[in-house]
Design a protein around this motif. Structure first.
Motif, mmCIF file in Angstrom:
data_model
loop_
_atom_site.group_PDB
_atom_site.id
_atom_site.type_symbol
_atom_site.label_atom_id
_atom_site.label_comp_id
_atom_site.label_asym_id
_atom_site.label_seq_id
_atom_site.Cartn_x
_atom_site.Cartn_y
_atom_site.Cartn_z
ATOM 1 N N CYS A 96 0.829 -1.204 0.000
ATOM 2 C CA CYS A 96 0.000 0.000 0.000
ATOM 3 C C CYS A 96 0.863 1.253 0.000
ATOM 4 C CB CYS A 96 -0.942 -0.004 1.206
ATOM 5 S SG CYS A 96 -0.095 0.323 2.781
ATOM 6 N N GLY A 97 2.039 1.169 0.620
ATOM 7 C CA GLY A 97 2.945 2.318 0.629
ATOM 8 C C GLY A 97 2.604 3.338 1.695
ATOM 9 N N GLU A 98 1.536 3.093 2.465
ATOM 10 C CA GLU A 98 1.095 4.095 3.438
ATOM 11 C C GLU A 98 1.105 3.583 4.872
ATOM 12 O OE1 GLU A 98 -2.651 4.946 1.721
ATOM 13 O OE2 GLU A 98 -1.752 6.142 0.116
ATOM 14 N N CYS A 99 0.982 2.279 5.052
ATOM 15 C CA CYS A 99 0.909 1.753 6.415
ATOM 16 C C CYS A 99 2.261 1.909 7.116
ATOM 17 C CB CYS A 99 0.490 0.286 6.388
ATOM 18 S SG CYS A 99 1.733 -0.796 5.670
ATOM 19 N N GLY A 100 2.255 1.699 8.425
ATOM 20 C CA GLY A 100 3.476 1.861 9.215
ATOM 21 C C GLY A 100 4.613 1.011 8.690
ATOM 22 N N GLN A 101 4.296 -0.241 8.340
ATOM 23 C CA GLN A 101 5.326 -1.159 7.845
ATOM 24 C C GLN A 101 5.979 -0.597 6.576
ATOM 25 O OE1 GLN A 101 6.066 -4.092 9.366
ATOM 26 N NE2 GLN A 101 4.382 -4.234 10.828
ATOM 27 N N CYS A 102 5.123 -0.203 5.602
ATOM 28 C CA CYS A 102 5.634 0.299 4.319
ATOM 29 C C CYS A 102 6.518 1.527 4.539
ATOM 30 C CB CYS A 102 4.480 0.658 3.386
ATOM 31 S SG CYS A 102 3.680 -0.778 2.659
ATOM 32 N N VAL A 103 6.019 2.464 5.360
ATOM 33 C CA VAL A 103 6.756 3.708 5.580
ATOM 34 C C VAL A 103 8.110 3.421 6.228
ATOM 35 C CG1 VAL A 103 6.734 5.897 6.851
ATOM 36 C CG2 VAL A 103 4.664 5.104 5.681
ATOM 37 N N GLN A 104 8.100 2.538 7.231
ATOM 38 C CA GLN A 104 9.350 2.202 7.928
ATOM 39 C C GLN A 104 10.367 1.580 6.965
ATOM 40 O OE1 GLN A 104 10.066 2.466 11.326
ATOM 41 N NE2 GLN A 104 8.188 2.159 12.507
ATOM 42 N N ILE A 105 9.859 0.718 6.087
ATOM 43 C CA ILE A 105 10.787 0.069 5.142
ATOM 44 C C ILE A 105 11.309 1.102 4.147
ATOM 45 C CG2 ILE A 105 11.013 -1.674 3.311
ATOM 46 C CD1 ILE A 105 8.930 -3.344 4.846
ATOM 47 N N ASP A 106 10.400 1.989 3.672
ATOM 48 C CA ASP A 106 10.819 3.015 2.718
ATOM 49 C C ASP A 106 11.899 3.915 3.303
ATOM 50 O OD1 ASP A 106 9.559 2.494 0.366
ATOM 51 O OD2 ASP A 106 7.732 3.611 0.855
ATOM 52 N N THR A 107 11.786 4.215 4.583
ATOM 53 C CA THR A 107 12.774 5.107 5.198
ATOM 54 C C THR A 107 13.970 4.333 5.745
ATOM 55 O OG1 THR A 107 11.460 4.987 7.214
ATOM 56 C CG2 THR A 107 11.138 6.919 5.805
ATOM 57 N N GLY A 108 13.936 3.003 5.609
ATOM 58 C CA GLY A 108 15.080 2.196 6.028
ATOM 59 C C GLY A 108 15.187 2.032 7.534
ATOM 60 N N ARG A 109 14.046 2.160 8.246
ATOM 61 C CA ARG A 109 14.108 2.068 9.706
ATOM 62 C C ARG A 109 13.423 0.821 10.248
ATOM 63 N NH1 ARG A 109 13.486 8.044 9.857
ATOM 64 N NH2 ARG A 109 11.243 7.750 9.750
ATOM 65 N N HIS A 110 12.958 -0.046 9.369
ATOM 66 C CA HIS A 110 12.244 -1.243 9.819
ATOM 67 C C HIS A 110 13.247 -2.220 10.431
ATOM 68 C CE1 HIS A 110 9.511 -4.619 9.881
ATOM 69 N NE2 HIS A 110 8.519 -3.865 9.422
ATOM 70 N N VAL A 111 13.001 -2.617 11.690
ATOM 71 C CA VAL A 111 13.999 -3.455 12.381
ATOM 72 C C VAL A 111 14.071 -4.871 11.819
ATOM 73 C CG1 VAL A 111 14.054 -2.221 14.567
ATOM 74 C CG2 VAL A 111 12.275 -3.945 14.171
ATOM 75 N N ASP A 112 12.980 -5.337 11.204
ATOM 76 C CA ASP A 112 12.984 -6.718 10.724
ATOM 77 C C ASP A 112 13.446 -6.845 9.276
ATOM 78 O OD1 ASP A 112 12.056 -7.780 13.128
ATOM 79 O OD2 ASP A 112 9.989 -7.225 12.616
ATOM 80 N N VAL A 113 13.605 -5.724 8.607
ATOM 81 C CA VAL A 113 14.105 -5.776 7.228
ATOM 82 C C VAL A 113 15.572 -5.350 7.253
ATOM 83 C CG1 VAL A 113 13.890 -4.865 4.889
ATOM 84 C CG2 VAL A 113 11.838 -5.349 6.234
ATOM 85 N N VAL A 114 16.441 -6.324 7.058
ATOM 86 C CA VAL A 114 17.873 -6.067 7.167
ATOM 87 C C VAL A 114 18.479 -6.040 5.770
ATOM 88 C CG1 VAL A 114 20.037 -6.845 8.183
ATOM 89 C CG2 VAL A 114 17.868 -7.301 9.348
ATOM 90 N N GLU A 115 19.085 -4.910 5.420
ATOM 91 C CA GLU A 115 19.695 -4.802 4.100
ATOM 92 C C GLU A 115 21.206 -4.891 4.246
ATOM 93 O OE1 GLU A 115 19.193 -1.801 0.470
ATOM 94 O OE2 GLU A 115 17.391 -1.968 1.723
ATOM 95 N N ILE A 116 21.793 -5.839 3.570
ATOM 96 C CA ILE A 116 23.242 -6.043 3.664
ATOM 97 C C ILE A 116 23.848 -5.894 2.280
ATOM 98 C CG2 ILE A 116 25.066 -7.703 4.228
ATOM 99 C CD1 ILE A 116 22.950 -9.092 6.064
ATOM 100 N N ASP A 117 24.867 -5.044 2.179
ATOM 101 C CA ASP A 117 25.602 -4.972 0.917
ATOM 102 C C ASP A 117 26.878 -5.777 1.101
ATOM 103 O OD1 ASP A 117 26.900 -4.463 -1.383
ATOM 104 O OD2 ASP A 117 26.861 -2.280 -1.229
ATOM 105 N N ALA A 118 26.886 -6.968 0.572
ATOM 106 C CA ALA A 118 28.018 -7.868 0.794
ATOM 107 C C ALA A 118 29.296 -7.313 0.186
ATOM 108 C CB ALA A 118 27.710 -9.240 0.205
ATOM 109 N N ALA A 119 29.159 -6.428 -0.809
ATOM 110 C CA ALA A 119 30.353 -5.879 -1.459
ATOM 111 C C ALA A 119 31.061 -4.897 -0.546
ATOM 112 C CB ALA A 119 29.964 -5.208 -2.766
ATOM 113 N N SER A 120 30.302 -4.155 0.261
ATOM 114 C CA SER A 120 30.950 -3.131 1.086
ATOM 115 C C SER A 120 30.778 -3.366 2.579
ATOM 116 C CB SER A 120 30.382 -1.759 0.726
ATOM 117 O OG SER A 120 28.994 -1.758 0.973
ATOM 118 N N ASN A 121 29.839 -4.253 2.967
ATOM 119 C CA ASN A 121 29.575 -4.530 4.382
ATOM 120 C C ASN A 121 29.179 -3.283 5.159
ATOM 121 O OD1 ASN A 121 30.218 -7.105 3.911
ATOM 122 N ND2 ASN A 121 32.132 -7.138 5.071
ATOM 123 N N THR A 122 28.583 -2.304 4.478
ATOM 124 C CA THR A 122 28.290 -1.045 5.157
ATOM 125 C C THR A 122 27.339 -1.257 6.323
ATOM 126 O OG1 THR A 122 26.774 -0.739 3.335
ATOM 127 C CG2 THR A 122 28.699 0.701 3.386
ATOM 128 N N GLY A 123 27.752 -0.782 7.483
ATOM 129 C CA GLY A 123 26.882 -0.777 8.655
ATOM 130 C C GLY A 123 26.753 -2.118 9.338
#
Ligand SMILES: [Zn+2]
Length: 629
Positions: A73-100
């Motif tokens: 939907c892009g509007e619910c709390g889950q969507c917004v948190q993921i869009d802003t990169g603050r969702h605790v359960d969605v972990v983004e890993i860049d294996a090339a740089s290991n950033t963060g």
């Protein structure tokens, strides 16, 4: 508000916003809508085609509170948190740089714990092939016995380097490169929504330069906007990319087709002084040549291309062979560029190679050119080269050396584009004409279609002929630019119809006989009555199958044409005493082999050889050199 780069600002937030990749999006949305979820997805494809974007949208769809047919939907709390990169359960890993992420292994080992706010714990691992061995092992542990709440979305540009144990546990999707058209229409869409002025040609250049990557295209667009002070202009983009002005490429190909070395060098200098990149010059040439080849083969395809008039013009100036050769030279030249002493020398050498290997083309035979005469009317002039290539092909017969009938056919042909090899003397004879043509071309330099697009409309009917070729003496001069093949069959000695000549006549008229050829090969000559023009033939068994009226009529027709008078063919019943041309050829072959074997039997060296190897001569391998002339 701070300026946000276009690639980030216009990153799609829904599946519906994605450009291309319909095959992947369709499959994912269906799976989401029907709840048939896999626990690990692998997205592969080159950079900038949307791997991470799709991964993020998928993460939202998985956790969204109000998904619609797999679309977040892009509007619910889950969507917004993921869009802003603050969702605790969605972990983004860049294996090339290991950033963060300090310890990927530990993070992955935590996968077993339940999600704290969403439905799923989603691990998005970009460039997954770069993971360390220990990280792969930690991931494998989870992949082998996946908990319900864990989803892996892996992305890589190099799936070959991902361990098979991981690959086999993933559902794999291959993302395709964007086509220049897809990129172009998206750039248009973005610019229109950003209210930024642009030139269509500038976007064409950008979308080709992006090489199928939307992210690259948008980054380049950002640069172009910055350089053009808020506008996207062709000149700016061209300079930025080191791209080549197409008009230079057209002019370059034209002088190449003419084989004008001096004009060629001037053109190359002109292009390079414009600041065009060396590799881009060759790249652009290859692209134009490909389009010219298309236009030559499928003239209607020109309507879909830019600069249709120029491409049509070039298609007429070059032969298909030239286009193919130039294309090969161009792409090889581009490949060899790093090996050249320097890049300029590499480009020059490629041009010179095209000139050196250039097959004769349209211009070498007949040049139709627009010439501006003082009163400003365009007059079409046909300059034709009157030389004639004589092809002498002696007809060889399998006749025993004892009695030889020398029959030769002399055919004179007009030089055609297919005549790739020309006698040197003839080529020399052509040179003065070429110079004339070239000087004429340089005089009419104002009139290239890409310089003045209106020329074809103002073309008038007045046609002047210069140097009409000898075979066109009596006929009106043709306006068409196509090269005409004129075949002049010079006086061929007509053999009298008798038993000795019959096989040679059959061989000579064979090309005209077409379907009746076999009948003639199996027809034995019995007699010819000169007064009644009656030819008596017997058809052997081999010809019986096709002994039908139409074939005999065809044979009579061709024979009549050969003899210059009406010949009547009369068939008799087959007698075994007669010999057909076919039987004669077989007999002569056998005789030649027997003769060859006899020679071998008397030859000391041959005897030594057969004794040494304890062998016999294979009759079918014996060819008597003197039996064919
Ligand atoms: Zn949502």
């Amino acid at each position: 508000m701070a300026y946000q780069v276009l690639a980030r600002k216009w990153r799609p937030k829904k599946f519906a916003d994605l450009v291309g990749q319909e095959h992947v999006v369709g499959a994912l949305r269906n799976a989401l809508a029907q709840g048939r979820l896999h626990h690990a997805y692998l997205l592969t494809g080159t950079r900038g085609v949307g791997k991470t974007t799709i991964a993020r949208i998928l993460a939202k769809s998985l956790n969204c509170e109000h998904p619609n047919q797999g679309e977040p939907c892009g509007e619910c709390g889950q969507c917004v948190q993921i869009d802003t990169g603050r969702h605790v359960d969605v972990v983004e890993i860049d294996a090339a740089s290991n950033t963060g992420i300090d310890n990927i292994r530990e993070v992955l080992e935590n996968a077993q714990y339940a999600p704290s706010m969403g439905r799923y714990k989603v691990y998005i691992i970009d460039e997954v092939h770069m993971l360390s061995k220990s990280a792969f092992n930690a991931m494998l542990k989870t992949l082998e016995e996946p908990p319900e709440h864990v989803k892996f979305i892996l992305a890589t540009t190099d799936p070959q380097k991902v361990p098979v144990t991981v690959l086999s546990r993933c559902l794999q999707f291959v993302l395709r490169n964007m086509t220049p058209q897809q990129v172009l229409s998206h750039l248009q869409y973005v610019l229109e929504h950003e209210h930024i002025a642009y030139q269509g040609d500038a976007l064409n250049l950008l979308s080709r330069a992006a090489n199928g990557s939307m992210r690259d295209a948008l980054s380049l667009l950002d640069q172009a906007i910055a350089l053009g002070s808020g506008q996207v202009q062709e000149a700016t983009v061209r300079q930025m990319l080191g791209a080549v002005d197409r008009q230079f490429v057209y002019a370059l190909l034209e002088v190449l087709a003419q084989g004008n070395a001096q004009a060629l060098m001037q053109q190359v200098q002109a292009i390079l002084s414009e600041g065009a990149g060396f590799a881009q010059v060759l790249q652009e040439m290859a692209l134009v040549l490909q389009q010219v080849a298309m236009v030559q083969l499928l003239p209607s395809s020109v309507n879909e291309l830019q600069d249709a008039v120029a491409l049509q013009y070039l298609a007429q100036q070059m032969s298909p062979e030239q286009v193919q050769l130039f294309y090969q030279c161009t792409i090889h030249g581009k490949k060899d560029l790093p090996l050249a002493p320097d890049e300029q020398a590499g480009v020059m050498m490629t041009m010179l190679r095209m000139l050196a290997l250039r097959p004769l083309g349209m211009n070498d035979v007949k040049t139709t050119q627009q010439v501006v005469v003082p009163n400003q009317t365009a007059v079409q002039i046909e300059a034709a080269v009157p030389e004639v290539v004589a092809e002498v092909e002696p007809v060889a017969f399998a006749t025993p050396a004892t009695h030889v009938h020398a029959v030769s056919v002399v055919e004179a042909k007009a030089p055609s584009p297919e005549t790739a090899t020309m006698p040197t003397s003839l080529q020399a004879a052509l040179e003065p004409d070429m110079d004339e043509v070239n000087s004429m071309l340089s005089d009419s330099h104002e009139d290239r279609p890409w310089e003045d697009m209106s020329w074809h409309e103002t073309q008038i009917e007045s046609v002047q002929a210069a140097d009409t070729p000898p075979w066109e003496d009596e006929r009106p001069v043709k306006k068409s630019e196509t090269v005409e093949m004129v075949e002049v069959v010079a006086t061929t000695p007509v053999l009298a119809l008798n038993a000795d000549n019959w096989p040679h006549i059959v061989q000579h008229i064979a090309p005209q006989l077409s379907v009746a050829r076999m009948l003639a090969q199996h027809a034995a000559f019995i007699g010819f009555d000169d007064s009644s023009a009656q030819l008596q033939l017997q058809i052997a068994q081999g010809g019986k199958l096709i002994e039908e009226r139409p074939y005999i009529a065809k044979l009579a027709e061709v024979l009549s044409a050969y003899c210059g008078r009406a010949i009547h063919v009369v068939l008799q019943d087959w007698q075994d005493t007669a010999e057909t041309p076919h039987a004669m050829a077989l007999r002569q072959e056998q005789e030649a082999i027997a003769q060859g074997l006899a020679i071998l039997a008397q030859d000391a060296t041959a005897q030594q050889l057969s004794t040494l190897f304890e062998g016999n001569w294979l009759p079918e391998s014996v060819h008597l050199k003197s039996s064919s002339h």
